[in-house]
Design a protein around this motif. Sequence first.
Motif, short mmCIF file in Angstrom:
data_model
loop_
_atom_site.label_atom_id
_atom_site.label_comp_id
_atom_site.label_asym_id
_atom_site.label_seq_id
_atom_site.Cartn_x
_atom_site.Cartn_y
_atom_site.Cartn_z
N ALA A 151 0.60 4.25 -8.07
CA ALA A 151 1.89 3.64 -8.43
C ALA A 151 2.54 2.96 -7.24
N SER A 181 1.96 0.20 -5.76
CA SER A 181 2.20 -1.24 -5.87
C SER A 181 3.56 -1.54 -6.49
N TYR A 182 4.06 -0.61 -7.30
CA TYR A 182 5.40 -0.78 -7.90
C TYR A 182 6.46 -0.85 -6.81
N ASN A 183 6.25 -0.10 -5.73
CA ASN A 183 7.20 -0.07 -4.60
C ASN A 183 6.78 -1.03 -3.49
N ASP A 184 6.28 -2.19 -3.88
CA ASP A 184 5.94 -3.25 -2.92
C ASP A 184 4.93 -2.76 -1.90
N LYS A 218 7.52 6.01 -6.09
CA LYS A 218 6.75 6.56 -7.20
C LYS A 218 5.40 7.07 -6.73
N VAL A 244 3.06 1.91 -14.89
CA VAL A 244 3.08 1.25 -13.57
C VAL A 244 2.01 1.76 -12.62
N SER A 262 5.47 -4.85 -9.72
CA SER A 262 6.11 -3.82 -10.53
C SER A 262 5.90 -4.00 -12.02
N SER A 263 5.40 -5.16 -12.45
CA SER A 263 5.19 -5.45 -13.87
C SER A 263 3.75 -5.87 -14.10
N ASN A 279 6.32 6.80 -19.61
CA ASN A 279 6.79 6.91 -18.23
C ASN A 279 7.05 8.38 -17.91
#
Length: 810
Positions: free
Chosen positions: A430, A432-435, A503, A519, A527-528, A587
């Motif tokens: 996860a 990649s969701y947090n950059d 995450k 995610v 994030s998408s 989620n």
Amino acid sequence: MRQLTLIFFLLLTINLSAQKDSETPTIAKKTESLQAYEGFFKYYWDEKGGKIWLEVENWDSEFLYINSLSAGIGSNDIGLDRNQLGNDRVVKFTRSGPKVLMVQPNYKFRAVSEMAAERESVAEAFASSVIWGFKVEAETDGKVLIDITPLLLSDAHGVADRLKRNKQGTFKIDASRSAIYLERTKNFPKNSEFEAITTFTGDASGGYIRSVTPTADAVTVRQHHSFVELPDDNYQPRIFDPRSGFIPTSYYDYATPIDQPLVKRFILRHRLEKKNPNTAVSEAVEPIVYYLDNGTPEPIRSALLEGARWWNQAYEAAGYKDAFQVKVLPDGADPMDVRYNMINWVHRSTRGWSYGSSVVDPRTGEIIKGHVLLGSLRVRQDFLIAQGLVEAYADGAEADPRLLEMALARLRQLSAHEVGHTIGLTHNFAASYNDRASVMDYPHPYIALDDKGEIDFSQAYDVGIGDWDKRMIIYGYSDFPDGTDEPAKLQEILAENIRLGLKFISDRDARPAGGAHPVAHLWDNGSSAVAELERLTAVRKKALSKFSEKNIAPGAPMATLENVLVPLYLAHRYQVEGVSKVIGGVNYTYAVRGDGQPTNEMVADAEQRKALNALLATLDPEFLAIPQSVIDLIPPQPMGYSRDRELFKIHTGLTFDPLAAAESSIEHTLNFLLEPQRLARVVEHHARDAQRMSLHDLLNELTQSTISQTANSAMAMEIKRIVQKSTLNHLLQLAGDKSIMQQVSAAALYKITELEADMKGFMDQRSDAASKAHVTYLLQQISRFKDAPDEFKVPEAPSLPDGSPIGCGE
């Protein structure tokens, strides 16, 4: 009488001589002509007999026994690599009369208690394992000499079993072709290292083993055995928390009070202590040092060193100075020596996974040796991915420098990733969701279109350690000041992670088959998942429009354009997996009571519908069609080349098959969209909230976008027919599957019945033979299914060319 006396004395002499011969000799007598090696276990080399004699004196004293493979087979599919770790076990020598047993105690079940009787009761309740048995060959003052050659020449690594499981043939060790390998047999104060050449003979029946051996019926490898002193008792295990990001180790403690958990869980980590724990920043008592395989060439060597050294940034965040170091292995040092944490550069005949593993003290979870295997061909795959995106050889024989830059950037990340596993860390899919918050994710190269609409490599891979990585090391390796309430401090660290919005979702929950997290995906960015698929689609379209002979080097066979085309045409494959998980998505986190994190939240209906539309777009003929200009460029494979599993599976014999390429992509999308567990969640979510998308809604959208549409060209129409056949076949498979949620089967069967009625009407509207043949085939498939559902089998579609790993580690 004199004759009887003579016979008596003769018999007495023979008996005394036999007794003398049967007496156990002293060690000095037995080894007087042998070469001695002092160290952890003193041993002797018998040149004439080709044997290793081991001296044992510390009875019932535990040590670590590790077996490994120092010279491997070279096949990723078989999985027996150079410098591959095997089992690590706590063992001890015990004696019973003339026998010496190597015994492995059972540390999975214990009683951590001051009561000896309580500890003994648990030890007697569960089996131990006798690893090997030996005969006492010489003895002096409680010390004995045993021949450990049979152990060293055994198949300790399980090579024969691995070959058999992989259907490569039935093999066994040939003793006449096996021997001690003295060059890698060494002794040190805290570890004794032994190595043997082992040859396996048998009937080679598999293609993998034939492809990598000079004589497939005689497979020779080298197996390594390490006897290692166990660490002292000063290591303090750290409690495992499912939110920490660390790999756990566990055991059952039967001395635990009834109101507390029976299973004790701790994290895997190296021993690391500050010289001064009361200061914010301190040097380590003993830094963690890793060594890079000195057989690694440049520029790969520099890239791997740099990436592995990123971890020092995380240890700095935990309050250490220069606590994590990476060096090149000195000449003459043995990479299998347990004293060296290793990053190995491993060659195979095909590309494959890289691995980060560890030798661990099973009693405490302390990592004794970190051990990385990096597959050497994976850098070429990253180069190939970049090669398909631009006119790589537009200026002649020299490749666009961005290709090598991207491949080396990935190697830095790969080095850091695999080292991360060996310091105790699990994946975070996860991140990649947090950059790109962690190198413990699997990153897809982030290729963008710049302001001019041209391919931009500048952000392909991130540089340096991520925010999540630093938080993990802070949790696992912080050396707190004297008097600190450590459990409370660790909870504060985890609470801060939540506050920062970081995450964390690991392996099982992120895998696409059955996975539900919206995610946590492999090989993705952003994030998408939906937005990333749309972005990748634009990049893919641009690259396909420019694809030409300039994507390969001058002088390269034109047929090799297909090798370059495959990863470009399938650039969306992993993002399709991620988008599919949004449908029926949930989620959640690894929440614990009181931390306020999500536990079971359905993904918003609008997001699920967007995901469905995004997947349906990958079934559009315009998306699936390969440009005619590209098709015209690719001939059959020339003399000296062949079609392999890196190329598209085809129906056309030798010629390039753009329709089979499209079919494999279609199957990929439908496999994930119509995954039975995913569809069961759609049913369940609709039952909880009737306003949400139902399974009937999903199947309607699918069939309306595939079965009912026409196309604007002959190629598009043929691709549309493939989409329709594949869709129907998937519905038939769902309808006949007795192992899945039956409401899913019911919905599929109802949709099939609707389609059958529609198709019968279509027959009267079709005038061309191809369309009539197509509809006739679909109706026949339905009829065959209805007549004998238990016997009906869906036709096998061409699978995708090999994908994972695309240049990323596991």
